[in-house]
Write a protein that holds these residues in place. Structure first.
Motif, PDB file in Angstrom:
ATOM      1  N   ASP B 188       0.755  -1.265   0.101  1.00  0.00           N
ATOM      2  CA  ASP B 188       0.011   0.038   0.058  1.00  0.00           C
ATOM      3  C   ASP B 188       0.846   1.287   0.044  1.00  0.00           C
ATOM      4  OD1 ASP B 188      -1.973   1.648   0.019  1.00  0.00           O
ATOM      5  OD2 ASP B 188      -3.032   0.873   1.941  1.00  0.00           O
ATOM      6  N   GLU B 189       0.988   1.953  -1.325  1.00  0.00           N
ATOM      7  CA  GLU B 189       1.811   3.295  -1.332  1.00  0.00           C
ATOM      8  C   GLU B 189       3.377   2.879  -0.733  1.00  0.00           C
ATOM      9  OE1 GLU B 189      -0.087   6.945  -0.740  1.00  0.00           O
ATOM     10  OE2 GLU B 189      -1.985   6.219  -1.215  1.00  0.00           O
ATOM     11  N   VAL B 196      13.902   9.869  -4.897  1.00  0.00           N
ATOM     12  CA  VAL B 196      14.192   9.618  -6.174  1.00  0.00           C
ATOM     13  C   VAL B 196      14.945   8.245  -6.254  1.00  0.00           C
ATOM     14  CG1 VAL B 196      14.629   9.634  -8.627  1.00  0.00           C
ATOM     15  CG2 VAL B 196      13.608  11.575  -7.265  1.00  0.00           C
ATOM     16  N   GLN B 197      15.951   8.134  -5.601  1.00  0.00           N
ATOM     17  CA  GLN B 197      16.923   7.099  -5.713  1.00  0.00           C
ATOM     18  C   GLN B 197      16.224   5.861  -4.931  1.00  0.00           C
ATOM     19  OE1 GLN B 197      18.590   9.979  -4.448  1.00  0.00           O
ATOM     20  NE2 GLN B 197      20.668   9.600  -4.787  1.00  0.00           N
ATOM     21  N   HIS B 221       0.580   5.954  -5.797  1.00  0.00           N
ATOM     22  CA  HIS B 221       0.107   7.207  -6.251  1.00  0.00           C
ATOM     23  C   HIS B 221       1.230   7.650  -7.561  1.00  0.00           C
ATOM     24  CE1 HIS B 221      -3.489   8.446  -4.378  1.00  0.00           C
ATOM     25  NE2 HIS B 221      -3.050   8.335  -3.090  1.00  0.00           N
ATOM     26  N   ASP B 222       2.461   7.252  -7.019  1.00  0.00           N
ATOM     27  CA  ASP B 222       3.647   7.641  -8.335  1.00  0.00           C
ATOM     28  C   ASP B 222       3.566   6.853  -9.541  1.00  0.00           C
ATOM     29  OD1 ASP B 222       6.046   7.641  -9.596  1.00  0.00           O
ATOM     30  OD2 ASP B 222       7.070   7.942  -7.540  1.00  0.00           O
ATOM     31  N   VAL B 226       4.258   3.296 -11.125  1.00  0.00           N
ATOM     32  CA  VAL B 226       3.103   2.377 -11.656  1.00  0.00           C
ATOM     33  C   VAL B 226       3.387   2.052 -13.181  1.00  0.00           C
ATOM     34  CG1 VAL B 226       0.845   2.132 -12.246  1.00  0.00           C
ATOM     35  CG2 VAL B 226       1.582   3.006  -9.989  1.00  0.00           C
ATOM     36  N   MET B 227       3.581   3.019 -13.957  1.00  0.00           N
ATOM     37  CA  MET B 227       3.728   2.908 -15.429  1.00  0.00           C
ATOM     38  C   MET B 227       5.167   1.946 -15.694  1.00  0.00           C
ATOM     39  SD  MET B 227       1.196   3.858 -16.674  1.00  0.00           S
ATOM     40  CE  MET B 227      -0.127   4.738 -16.086  1.00  0.00           C
ATOM     41  N   ARG B 228       6.034   2.017 -14.719  1.00  0.00           N
ATOM     42  CA  ARG B 228       7.266   1.172 -15.112  1.00  0.00           C
ATOM     43  C   ARG B 228       7.214  -0.352 -14.562  1.00  0.00           C
ATOM     44  NH1 ARG B 228      13.002   1.865 -12.198  1.00  0.00           N
ATOM     45  NH2 ARG B 228      13.818  -0.025 -12.358  1.00  0.00           N
TER      46      ARG B 228
END
Ligand SMILES: Nc1ncnc2c1ncn2[C@@H]1O[C@H](COP(=O)(O)OP(=O)(O)OP(=O)(O)O)[C@@H](O)[C@H]1O
Ligand SMILES: [Mg+2]
Lengths: 325, 268
Positions: B188-189, B196-197, B221-222, B226-228
């Motif tokens: 969960d999140e 970033v690292q 939320h990031d 998620v897309m990665r």
């Protein structure tokens, strides 16, 4: 990480230091008068009680204000079985313990579903109920008058007649109790208990059956309490409802927090300090209570996690901060 | 037999089935008739604006509370209404949106608790320490070191968990969950509060996990994370599932764009 040899020397020191403290105190007591022996004997009995309570309140992080109930069961169990029915102390000791454990399981099962204040109140009620029963059930307990004529500890014909012999037995039992506590703390079982103290949701999410482990900790605490109650009965030869009253709860909490709640040796060290302190302060006459209070408060200010956590820190390099004593 | 990748996806066994789950808090419908499947071996993300009902859905799936109606199946077994520890024992392990560490325990001890599910031994084993129990503890020491290395917390092993900075606390929570060797890991999140690292490291960790055969269900939320990592995404808005598909499909879905533009979400 520190090298294994340094770590093991330190951990050996950490193990031996409190053993040495306890043995020194007992040794001094053995060379002293009867009164000192009695005081130290009480300390050992309280040490056993608090070491058990620590499973539930320290390792598992729950509150019980009613553990005196199980000391009461143990005390009256041994008193009635030995004083009234002429059993040997040893079987009476274990039968009382088993009985206390079963009562703890039956009462704990529904009660431990409660949390926080509700659990505290429910356990407090438990202590009050056993107190009332020990007063009212006169035919069994001899009521207010108390139960006398309890034989000293012993096995078969061999009785520990002198108080000093009894003190040796108490010390051995205390050390065994602490040894068990230490073994259980650093194990899968002990880690599950301490996980519950840290975060119940996280413990659940990792597959820890929280209700079951709480119940086990509660029963273990009851077994120790029962043992302490039985030993008290044999040591003094007399018990009354007051012995296992609310004052016992307050006393044991002071010991637990002062010595170091959640640590292995803290409860016993706390019991020694709290039992002996008034004796050292006796010379102060009417200032005695004030001095007692000041000392307790200052210990809690300077060692908020208890005396044992403070001393444990001396044997540990700074980097190992988290390593529990 | 050769099958197309799309065929494979539809044929892959479903590890988790959420069937018409509805969760009401009084008059508030936090989850409204949500259904979806998580394929074995997949990395599946659940996204949606704040307050959409994602954590509630995780709470239902993991057994933190039972749903008002609907059912959850894990590994072909119904798990609706089972206590949370039993669901965890079956191999469904979760982390929490608000970090839930054992603060008084060291970083290493936190991970050791994580092994609870895959180890054995009670009071007797603790007391008498038979050979197998000692071997088990030694094995745990080794595996704990491995996991801490995996998430980059080796240097912090002996510190108390509470002194770690927030980002490292999150990584520790992931390491602890991994110790339980989950079949399905619910995060969960996990990237909340990570820099970033650290987020990058987390993404790599999730991908490595997946390669090891762990199925991951993730609320996050990031969007770049998620897309990665996600193979499939379900989108929730106001308690309802409004879309599901591959990252590419979701990016261009008009309903999703509308939900995010109209919602309280600002960083997506
Ligand atoms: N235990 C609860 N009791 C009452 N209402 C709750 C409870 N848990 C969640 N809610 C409500 O349900 C709705 C959904 O909350 P939830 O935490 O599931 O959202 P979320 O999608 O995880 O949001 P976020 O992205 O902020 O974490 C919110 O309106 C919340 O206030
Ligand atoms: Mg949430």
């Amino acid at each position: 990480m520190t090298s294994p040899s340094i770590t093991s020397t330190r951990s050996l020191l950490r193990t031996l230091a409190p053993v040495a403290v306890v043995l020194t105190v007992m040794g001094i007591a053995l060379m002293s008068s009867g009164y000192v022996v009695t005081v130290i004997g009480f300390a050992a009995i309280y040490g056993i009680f608090c070491t058990g309570l620590n499973f539930f309140m320290g390792y598992t992080g729950q509150a019980s204000f009613g553990q005196n109930a199980f000391a009461c069961l143990g005390g009256y169990g041994s008193a009635i079985l030995c004083g009234g029915l002429y059993w040997d102390p040893l079987p009476a000791f274990f039968v009382s313990m088993a009985f206390s454990g079963i009562v703890a399981a039956i009462i704990g099962y529904p009660t431990l579903k409660l949390r926080g204040h509700y659990l505290a109140m429910a356990t407090f009620a438990l202590g009050l109920i056993t107190y009332e029963i020990s007063i009212e059930w006169v035919s069994l307990t001899q009521g207010y008058m108390g139960y006398s004529g309890i034989p000293p500890l012993g096995v078969g014909k061999f009785e520990l007649v002198s108080e000093k012999h009894q003190l040796i037995a108490l010390t051995v039992i205390l050390l065994v109790g602490i040894w068990i506590s230490t073994r259980l703390r650093d194990s899968r079982f002990g880690r599950a208990l301490r996980a519950i103290a840290g975060s119940e949701p996280a413990a659940q999410a990792l597959g820890v059956n929280v209700a079951r482990y709480k119940l086990l900790a509660f029963v273990i605490a009851a077994l120790y309490a029962s043992a302490a109650g039985s030993l008290f009965a044999h040591f003094i030869g007399f018990i009354s409802p007051e012995v296992f009253g609310g004052a016992m709860v307050v006393q044991s909490f002071t010991m637990l927090y002062l010595g170091g709640i959640g640590t292995t040796w803290g409860p016993a060290i706390g019991a020694l300090i709290v039992s002996m302190l008034p004796e050292f302060l006796r010379g102060l006459k009417e200032m005695q209570d004030i001095a007692y209070a000041i000392i307790l408060v200052s210990i809690l200010i300077f060692a908020p996690r208890g005396v044992f956590a403070l001393i444990g820190g001396w044997f540990r390099p700074k980097a190992k901060e988290g390593d529990a004593p | 037999m050769s099958a197309s990748p799309t065929m494979n996806a539809s044929v892959a066994k479903s590890l988790l089935s959420v069937k018409n789950v509805t969760m009401k808090f009084g008059g508030l419908v936090a989850n409204d008739d949500i259904s979806f499947e998580v394929a074995e071996g997949s990395i599946h993300a659940v996204i949606g604006p704040n307050g959409a009902g994602k954590t509630t859905l995780f709470n239902v799936i993991s057994g933190f509370f039972p749903p008002t109606s609907g059912a959850v199946e894990f590994d072909s077994q119904p798990i609706t209404g089972l206590p949370q520890h039993a669901i965890a024992q079956a191999g469904l392990v979760r982390t929490y949106q608000l970090v839930q560490l054992f603060k008084d325990l060291t970083v290493a001890e936190n991970v050791r608790v994580g092994f609870h599910r895959v180890t054995k031994g009670g009071i007797a084993a603790a007391l008498f320490r038979p050979g197998w129990a000692k071997a088990q503890e030694a094995d745990l020491t080794r595996r704990t070191a491995e996991l801490l290395n995996f998430v980059g917390l080796t240097a912090q092993a002996e510190m108390k968990a509470e002194v770690l900075p927030y980002g490292q606390q999150r990584l520790l929570e992931v390491a602890r969950a991994l110790a339980a060797e989950p079949k399905l890991l619910l995060l969960d999140e996990p990237a909340a509060g990570l820099n970033v690292q650290e987020t990058d490291q987390l993404a790599a960790t999730i991908e490595k996990l997946s390669a090891r055969g762990v199925t991951v269900l993730l609320v996050e939320h990031d969007m770049s994370l998620v897309m990665r990592v996600a193979r499939r995404i379900s989108v929730i808005d106001f308690g309802r599932k409004i879309a599901e598909g591959t990252p590419a499909e979701i990016k261009t879905n008009p309903d999703v764009l509308a939900a995010y533009l109209g919602g309280t979400e600002t960083d997506a």
